[in-house]
Each structure stands twice: as C-alpha cells, then as structure tokens.
Write an enzyme that holds these catalytic residues in place. Sequence first.
Site, PDB file in Angstrom:
ATOM      1  N   GLU A 139      12.108   6.496  69.322  1.00 29.35           N
ATOM      2  CA  GLU A 139      12.641   5.654  68.247  1.00 29.35           C
ATOM      3  C   GLU A 139      13.115   6.588  67.130  1.00 29.35           C
ATOM      4  O   GLU A 139      12.419   7.555  66.796  1.00 29.35           O
ATOM      5  CB  GLU A 139      11.552   4.719  67.735  1.00 29.35           C
ATOM      6  CG  GLU A 139      11.929   3.878  66.524  1.00 29.35           C
ATOM      7  CD  GLU A 139      10.753   2.999  66.078  1.00 29.35           C
ATOM      8  OE1 GLU A 139      10.018   2.500  66.963  1.00 29.35           O
ATOM      9  OE2 GLU A 139      10.560   2.842  64.858  1.00 29.35           O
ATOM     10  N   GLU A 144      13.524   3.755  56.452  1.00 33.54           N
ATOM     11  CA  GLU A 144      12.582   2.679  56.194  1.00 33.54           C
ATOM     12  C   GLU A 144      12.223   2.727  54.710  1.00 33.54           C
ATOM     13  O   GLU A 144      12.186   3.799  54.108  1.00 33.54           O
ATOM     14  CB  GLU A 144      11.311   2.834  57.032  1.00 33.54           C
ATOM     15  CG  GLU A 144      11.502   2.652  58.519  1.00 33.54           C
ATOM     16  CD  GLU A 144      10.195   2.815  59.263  1.00 33.54           C
ATOM     17  OE1 GLU A 144       9.605   1.796  59.678  1.00 33.54           O
ATOM     18  OE2 GLU A 144       9.764   3.980  59.427  1.00 33.54           O
TER      19      GLU A 144
END
Length: 259
Positions: A139, A144
């Site tokens: 990933e 974020e």
Amino acid sequence: MRSALLVLFALVAVVCAEPAPIKPEDLGYHLAWSDEFDGTNLDLTKWQTNYAPKVHPLGCNGELQAYAPENAIVRDGKLRLRADHSPREGMAYTSGMVASHDKFSQHYGWFETRVKLPHGRGLWPAFWLLPESRQWPPEIDIMEHKGSLLNHVWLTVHRPQPNTWRPKSDGQEWTGPDFTADFHTFAVDWRPDRVAWFVDGIERHQSRADADFGPMYVILNLAVGGQWDGNPDGDTPFPATMEIDYVRVYRLPDGAAPR
C-alpha cells in the site's frame, strides 16, 4: 559593517531557501490519466464509489462511516467528498470516496492530487494506492491527515514481508502549513527501487527499497472516526468536506528512463 551583515544574511537565506518545486514533466513524465472534475456528475468510466472486494485484513480500522455514492459530489470544477452525521448501514456517519479499481491502474509513475483538507477531530482524509491484484500489502499512502492536527500529513509505504501478512512500514510525519486553509498538491514518484513523496512539488520523504508492487489503483476517501484520529467530538463540524481540484497520473514514454 552593516553592509557585511546584510550580505551574510542574504547568503544564509539562499542556503536555507526551499528548493524549486518539481513538476513531473521535469523528470520526463507525460500525462497518462486524469480527472479535472469539470462536469456536473462523477465520471463513472473512471471511478467507483466503494472499496474493491478484499481490501486488506485490517478491516475498516474501527471507522464509523458508510460510504454513499451521493456523498461524492462534482460541482464548480471540484470533487467534494462529504461526511455527514447521518446513520446508514448501522454506522453513525455517511461519507464519500472514489476509487479507480477495475477502471484504471498503473505500474510505476507520478500520482498527484490537489486538495483542500477538512478540519475537526475524527476526520481522516487520504490519497492512496492499492494493488489491482487485491493482494495486501503493499500500500502506498501518498497522503493521510488527522483533522485534529491541521498542519501535519503522513507519507507512508507498506511493503510485504516474507511469511507474514503484516507489512513493513516506512513513513514520515511531515509538518507544514495549515492544510485545511487552502489547496495543496500531494504526489509520489514511484519507481522500481524507491518511492518519493512530494508536497507542493518539494520532496519531503523517500523510501529506497524494492517497490515492484505491480499495477496499483487510486483511492481518495474521507473516513470518520476509528483508530487514526479517534472519534469526532462536539467541536467536529458536520457536514465536513474534502475538496479535490484534480487527480493526475503520469508515466514515462515507452522505453524511456527517468531523469
């Protein structure tokens, strides 16, 4: 003496100045896929509004939202992912996401968005990549954010490890401006032996190791609650919106080497 001090201060300023922002074209990339969100509806030839089956074994990280297609809104040249305090499917909140699984994926390249992030505890906007193979890890988290920490972003890659599903993670918490006050660009330059993260065109983190993850697809989502920033509190504004100006993916011409 005063002139000498002014010269010294000028030299220090030059040494300490930020490098010039990098554009993907500077590295030999050309545009391969994009969405400028110029229409009045989400382009369903490019996007899904739900996760692909079998995302990864960590589940939903204790999140509190159900994703609803109507919470991905295209208007005035922007995509707005909206989180509402309205229950659905046993969850206390609804929110929006878009993902390009089964529509578009790419092996290596430059992946970029320009986005304005929401503020408020418990809001978890992200721009990230998952493998089209549905095998997790890997990933790549291009960005974020925690709604309670306005000027922090996290830049992370999760790599597979032998004999375990748990990933080996390499990330950087980077502190910059208030990312909820205006639009900023977030990008990765993904190559076979490294991933490099760029915020507003300036490299902020790099992870050098095997990065041959196969083709990966794009996700943008606004999660609510869970293990990342905790759950919303009385000061968290709803509706909350993650505003996306564009998503652009670049690749090298066939046979070309990156600069």
